[in-house]
Design a protein around this motif. Structure first.
Motif, PDB file in Angstrom:
ATOM      1  N   GLN A   1      97.097  47.643 -18.359  1.00  0.00           N
ATOM      2  CA  GLN A   1      97.673  47.379 -17.052  1.00  0.00           C
ATOM      3  C   GLN A   1      97.097  46.077 -16.491  1.00  0.00           C
ATOM      4  O   GLN A   1      95.903  45.831 -16.589  1.00  0.00           O
ATOM      5  CB  GLN A   1      97.326  48.540 -16.134  1.00  0.00           C
ATOM      6  CG  GLN A   1      97.873  48.409 -14.743  1.00  0.00           C
ATOM      7  CD  GLN A   1      97.486  49.610 -13.892  1.00  0.00           C
ATOM      8  OE1 GLN A   1      97.757  50.763 -14.249  1.00  0.00           O
ATOM      9  NE2 GLN A   1      96.831  49.359 -12.785  1.00  0.00           N
TER      10      GLN A   1
ATOM     11  N   ILE B   1     108.765  50.773 -12.742  1.00  0.00           N
ATOM     12  CA  ILE B   1     108.134  51.960 -12.177  1.00  0.00           C
ATOM     13  C   ILE B   1     107.561  51.614 -10.796  1.00  0.00           C
ATOM     14  O   ILE B   1     107.476  50.455 -10.426  1.00  0.00           O
ATOM     15  CB  ILE B   1     107.027  52.535 -13.098  1.00  0.00           C
ATOM     16  CG1 ILE B   1     105.842  51.571 -13.211  1.00  0.00           C
ATOM     17  CG2 ILE B   1     107.596  52.861 -14.468  1.00  0.00           C
ATOM     18  CD1 ILE B   1     104.652  52.163 -13.973  1.00  0.00           C
TER      19      ILE B   1
ATOM     20  N   LYS C   1     101.757  44.833 -12.698  1.00  0.00           N
ATOM     21  CA  LYS C   1     101.947  45.159 -11.287  1.00  0.00           C
ATOM     22  C   LYS C   1     102.291  43.911 -10.484  1.00  0.00           C
ATOM     23  O   LYS C   1     101.738  42.836 -10.735  1.00  0.00           O
ATOM     24  CB  LYS C   1     100.691  45.822 -10.729  1.00  0.00           C
ATOM     25  CG  LYS C   1     100.462  47.176 -11.386  1.00  0.00           C
ATOM     26  CD  LYS C   1      99.278  47.899 -10.785  1.00  0.00           C
ATOM     27  CE  LYS C   1      99.754  49.056  -9.962  1.00  0.00           C
ATOM     28  NZ  LYS C   1      98.610  49.878  -9.472  1.00  0.00           N
TER      29      LYS C   1
ATOM     30  N   ILE D   1     101.707  47.220 -18.558  1.00  0.00           N
ATOM     31  CA  ILE D   1     102.265  47.475 -17.221  1.00  0.00           C
ATOM     32  C   ILE D   1     101.822  46.323 -16.341  1.00  0.00           C
ATOM     33  O   ILE D   1     100.626  46.069 -16.181  1.00  0.00           O
ATOM     34  CB  ILE D   1     101.763  48.805 -16.635  1.00  0.00           C
ATOM     35  CG1 ILE D   1     102.315  49.981 -17.449  1.00  0.00           C
ATOM     36  CG2 ILE D   1     102.180  48.939 -15.157  1.00  0.00           C
ATOM     37  CD1 ILE D   1     101.866  51.356 -16.967  1.00  0.00           C
TER      38      ILE D   1
ATOM     39  N   ASP E   1     104.430  52.519  -7.780  1.00  0.00           N
ATOM     40  CA  ASP E   1     103.092  53.045  -7.528  1.00  0.00           C
ATOM     41  C   ASP E   1     102.991  53.363  -6.026  1.00  0.00           C
ATOM     42  O   ASP E   1     102.620  52.502  -5.227  1.00  0.00           O
ATOM     43  CB  ASP E   1     102.047  51.996  -7.932  1.00  0.00           C
ATOM     44  CG  ASP E   1     100.628  52.396  -7.530  1.00  0.00           C
ATOM     45  OD1 ASP E   1     100.458  53.413  -6.822  1.00  0.00           O
ATOM     46  OD2 ASP E   1      99.682  51.684  -7.911  1.00  0.00           O
TER      47      ASP E   1
ATOM     48  N   ILE F   1     103.789  55.907 -11.136  1.00  0.00           N
ATOM     49  CA  ILE F   1     102.374  56.012 -11.487  1.00  0.00           C
ATOM     50  C   ILE F   1     101.644  56.434 -10.218  1.00  0.00           C
ATOM     51  O   ILE F   1     101.807  55.812  -9.173  1.00  0.00           O
ATOM     52  CB  ILE F   1     101.824  54.698 -12.107  1.00  0.00           C
ATOM     53  CG1 ILE F   1     100.372  54.862 -12.540  1.00  0.00           C
ATOM     54  CG2 ILE F   1     101.974  53.502 -11.193  1.00  0.00           C
ATOM     55  CD1 ILE F   1      99.900  53.767 -13.512  1.00  0.00           C
TER      56      ILE F   1
ATOM     57  N   CYS G   1     105.940  46.994 -12.283  1.00  0.00           N
ATOM     58  CA  CYS G   1     105.523  48.019 -11.330  1.00  0.00           C
ATOM     59  C   CYS G   1     105.486  47.494  -9.890  1.00  0.00           C
ATOM     60  O   CYS G   1     104.735  46.567  -9.576  1.00  0.00           O
ATOM     61  CB  CYS G   1     104.143  48.540 -11.721  1.00  0.00           C
ATOM     62  SG  CYS G   1     103.523  49.816 -10.596  1.00  0.00           S
ATOM     63  N   GLU G   2     106.289  48.094  -9.031  1.00  0.00           N
ATOM     64  CA  GLU G   2     106.278  47.778  -7.594  1.00  0.00           C
ATOM     65  C   GLU G   2     105.194  48.606  -6.929  1.00  0.00           C
ATOM     66  O   GLU G   2     105.152  49.822  -7.079  1.00  0.00           O
ATOM     67  CB  GLU G   2     107.639  48.141  -6.979  1.00  0.00           C
ATOM     68  CG  GLU G   2     107.679  48.254  -5.458  1.00  0.00           C
ATOM     69  CD  GLU G   2     107.399  46.935  -4.727  1.00  0.00           C
ATOM     70  OE1 GLU G   2     107.827  45.884  -5.228  1.00  0.00           O
ATOM     71  OE2 GLU G   2     106.733  46.967  -3.674  1.00  0.00           O
ATOM     72  N   ARG G   3     104.317  47.959  -6.145  1.00  0.00           N
ATOM     73  CA  ARG G   3     103.196  48.692  -5.514  1.00  0.00           C
ATOM     74  C   ARG G   3     102.950  48.265  -4.078  1.00  0.00           C
ATOM     75  O   ARG G   3     101.893  48.504  -3.541  1.00  0.00           O
ATOM     76  CB  ARG G   3     101.940  48.583  -6.352  1.00  0.00           C
ATOM     77  CG  ARG G   3     101.593  47.240  -6.860  1.00  0.00           C
ATOM     78  CD  ARG G   3     100.997  46.342  -5.852  1.00  0.00           C
ATOM     79  NE  ARG G   3      99.636  46.716  -5.544  1.00  0.00           N
ATOM     80  CZ  ARG G   3      99.077  46.486  -4.353  1.00  0.00           C
ATOM     81  NH1 ARG G   3      99.749  45.880  -3.386  1.00  0.00           N
ATOM     82  NH2 ARG G   3      97.839  46.831  -4.121  1.00  0.00           N
TER      83      ARG G   3
END
Lengths: 337, 337, 337, 337
Positions: free
Chosen positions: A183, A268, A208, A206, A270, A297, A236-238
């Motif tokens: 990640q 995905i 982010k 992954i 977060d 996640i 990954c959108e966080r």
């Protein structure tokens, strides 16, 4: 490439740009409006992108027509990418894929305790940090290689792949040895030398989204990994940084449908890092799944009050179990067709 | 530390927190208002910062009283830090210190040509990139070690220190060998493992503010370097990301006086990266100096139309010369006293 | 207008758009690249702006070529506008014009006391709020018409024009009766019906930039006033909302040179509202003047501890006096030529 | 109220603040830490909020303990507000309430055609603009009173309440005459004189969040309406302005759960204005419902290519019908219990 000139631009200034374009063996198509001149450049845009046309006298604006991330773009790649992680798990195959686990690996017992529960509730992979990026140098920085070893043992014990973050160029080989998925944290999204290394690491990544990264920045960061040879990338959108302070980060749920229209890579979400506190994790998770995310996640801990990092945002295992049921139900509704 | 409870918090919930605080050997001072209870925690705040009090039932908010960056804070360090770079130059000594040079080192000739001119105009150091962080993997990535060698030769030729960026943990030793000052780019401001390495590198560091970094984030990043043993840190404002798109980055000129009130480290500004185009470099440079900056780092190129990176924002040497005169005049006016 | 099609766009979709453009009596110039088609529309862009071309199948993006604010744009209006306020004062005439006074008019004595001092220090106009836009309904809302009367008396006493804010469509006639310049607050920048009224009010208008308004939004808001018949408009930068919380608003100093390149209207800055606390008012004022502002509007109070609104950001008269000297000195340096 | 002093604050400075607090008949509780002093003020916070304590020498920060919006806060109002609109419809009663219709009322036929379809699909109210806030003065500005008449006729024809925006203080009485629910647009969220009028208008109000309004700003704006006597307020999230430009506004889905924890008022979402293009309306609508919204307001048009405003974001009636089915299914899943 489209070049718009100022109203004050002279014929000579236009001619100077035309010449430059022809020098690059591209075809300039000049459109003279009443007030402004515009040049459409036909041909491979890559060739001209690096030319500092903006700096030419008389030029007002230079607008690219093609995407700057050709490998990860949907332009010319209609089929969605399915990323295989470990032997049995996949991201982007049409089912909702959930990765869960503690923020940090704190001990063998802690990790195994949580892993057992989240796998039973349906998680396809277990997350856990061994190297932790903390805003303060005085905070817990992770167990390092010891944590990686626990992750690998856990992975074997429960037959489930493990996901962990890598922060340092010098640690890439070490992490690859133990982890199934690497990640890249939000703060390293534009650590370009790390991205290049991961392009050659042989494991899925992954990536982010950075707190102030536009969607285009995220896709260009992914392009770095892809251009170095690795297309097993999960975005990954966080949450992003905005003026709003009522929540840790503004969860940019729009990025899910926007990314789906722009790239063939799985996306995905977060919800834990966006929320910052556990009370908001479920509504954000539901929102992201409803918007069409391929996976989630999420952080889970058995004793949040004693967690060494990010305790406030951790879900208890029982909460996670009910979250799974609802997320799956929502995913079924929004599935296309 | 101040702990504010929800109106709905019970006596037991308050007692549970009091107990935790006492367990940490700190002194909780409870203030019960008509609607809300507040606890003031007396004692070393560091001890309690890591406790996830936010996660305790009944707690609404936890507010730190002390700064999280004790080494770089002005709290308890009244005297301003002066950073010596090379043998003869200083940053933060009350005079305006200007660093200038090309974005990228493109060749020996290009670098020497520009260096000669900017030094003559009064620059105290020369900048030039050997490793370039580019948003696209297809852009020019720098000359690498060859570029570092030219920088060192230039430095000797003109008796002026050189400044260059380091991006990769594996390159730190190499860059230290050739450069006088190491720069951390905006995208690596929270690359914590790089910061730790620079804390032990033995050379001064220019730390650029990340595009979405708050001033507190910037100071915590500086604290990483300081906590690893290096207090020769120069902070650099170079624009933040906002909703405004009329200019590349929003130059946050307010950060100059705010930083001066919070830290003893010198603060410089980078108007070139904020502006993105040369026309706006001078007004931003003047603004930053007028706001009290200790120095300026600015990009200069003899042929911007042929620059391999960031041509549009480069000043011609003649423009730089007149910029120097006006910046010095403004610095004289705003100097305190 | 430039219309960029998706790579997946069909010939029929392009033809459908071409047809629409021709229907509007404009000239579509089609450029077919290898992967994408682009149409340049020649002719009056105003005609096509309202057509929802974005909604046509196959269209990826629609990019305007002309500015959307033709009356206030520099395109076709080379000469800078000088705004006459009252009989003897001007904004935009090449000298630095400073407006000063209390946030709110609190009493006749308070206003006269401050006015006397700021005029003596060189202010060309006096500001003071009679109707106050407060974020809380429980805060002091201003003296209303009584405050307007004091402003008018003060104006006569000191032979200096007065500036005050209007918030309510129903109050425009009343405010016009007493004030020399009407101010639109940041929160009303896009109160379009108020802007239209001010276009017909016969007095100069200071239009403050909204906290989340882009520079283009600001210019379109000014265009509303201009299109209703009033070109005596002064634009005012007062800080924008960003993620940074160390200061009340992020003072967007870049907007000064950007606005100067886009519009012929004068631009002033309001360092008081950006700063929020008096300590940062001077550095921001210096920065704005150094960036080229035509004027400054600043809050002054004799007893900030007793002010009914915005006390923390008010300067004492003596501070204002020394501010004036330094601002004028900086303005002299940066003046072109 | 909590008052934190600087490390450099003197005993006299602390005493000066203590005195001021006592003067206001409040109870200061002083906590002296090793490095900093903190005062907790016990008693009615409203009394002290307006005192400019920030301006007192030695004070570093002033932190409120109580919410600034007491009427609309959940603190002390546990029961959720149900807003009755027209005779048969409600917002906030536990069912998902959907309001749909065209952006602008363009003609009687257009409005009736759309209304018939959306009501059949389950909308509980019909929206349509008669006065349109447009960023350009040259855009279609709405039919005015003629549009209001069509809305009223439509309302009677279909036995469904109608919702329309009011922009001008002078139009409030007119709009009240025809409409069932008055809407305040994002650009007028802090038009405080309009809010006060709506507090006395006798009809429910939909208050849209401003583009740069924090959640606290939104609640304080609602407090204006409430404090003027009207508690029939519905809050609406419609996207905020951030650095991201891939979508018109960043839909801040987090605001839904955050608002639910802070206020007893119903919360609806407007996915159309956030999205800007119809393709993203459905995913954002699903996300908002999944996050727990009480309702949705969405734009529908039978011929988007011919719409006079916001055509690109309008859904066709058939799309709206399928949207309704999925939104209701998601609402069922996330309902608590």
């Amino acid at each position: 490439m489209i070049i718009i000139f100022k109203t004050s631009a002279t014929q000579d200034q236009v001619a100077h740009v035309v010449e430059k374009v022809q020098e690059l063996k591209l075809n300039p198509m000049v459109a003279r409006g009443t007030l402004k001149t515009v040049i459409n450049v036909l041909g491979d845009e890559e060739v001209i992108r690096e030319a500092p046309l903006q700096t030419f006298p008389g030029v007002e604006k230079v607008i690219p027509v093609m995407k700057k991330y050709k490998l990860v773009s949907r332009e010319g790649h209609d089929q969605k990418t399915v990323v295989q992680i470990g032997e049995n798990a996949r991201l982007g195959d049409g089912k909702l894929s959930v990765i869960a686990g503690p923020c940090s690996v704190e001990s063998r017992d802690q990790l195994f305790g949580i892993a057992g529960k989240v796998v039973k509730s349906g998680a396809i992979a277990v997350r856990g940090g061994a190297f932790k990026p903390r805003t303060s140098p005085y905070s817990f920085q992770g167990l390092g290689e010891e944590g990686l070893k626990y992750l690998q043992e856990m992975s074997q014990e429960f037959s489930v792949p493990c996901v962990t973050e890598v922060m340092d160029n010098r640690d890439v080989d070490l992490v690859v040895k133990y982890a199934d998925v690497l990640q890249v944290g939000a703060r390293n999204m534009q650590n370009f030398s790390l991205l290049k290394q991961l392009g050659q690491c042989g494991k899925p990544v992954i990536l982010k989204r950075g707190m102030s990264a536009t969607i285009e920045d995220l896709l260009q960061a992914a392009e770095y990994i892809a251009a170095s040879g690795n297309l097993n990338i999960v975005l990954c959108e966080r949450g992003i940084r905005t003026f709003e302070t009522a929540i840790r980060n503004s969860f940019d749920v729009s990025s899910v449908p926007v990314l789906k229209s722009l790239t063939h890579l799985p996306i995905i979400i977060d919800p834990s890092h966006a929320a910052g506190v556990w009370e908001y994790v479920a509504p954000l998770a539901f929102a992201g799944v409803a918007a069409g995310a391929d996976g989630v996640i999420v952080e889970v801990h058995e004793e949040p009050e004693k967690a060494l990092s990010d305790g406030p945002q951790a879900l208890l295992p029982a909460k996670f179990e009910s979250l799974m049921l609802k997320m799956n139900a929502i995913a079924d509704i929004v599935k296309e067709g």
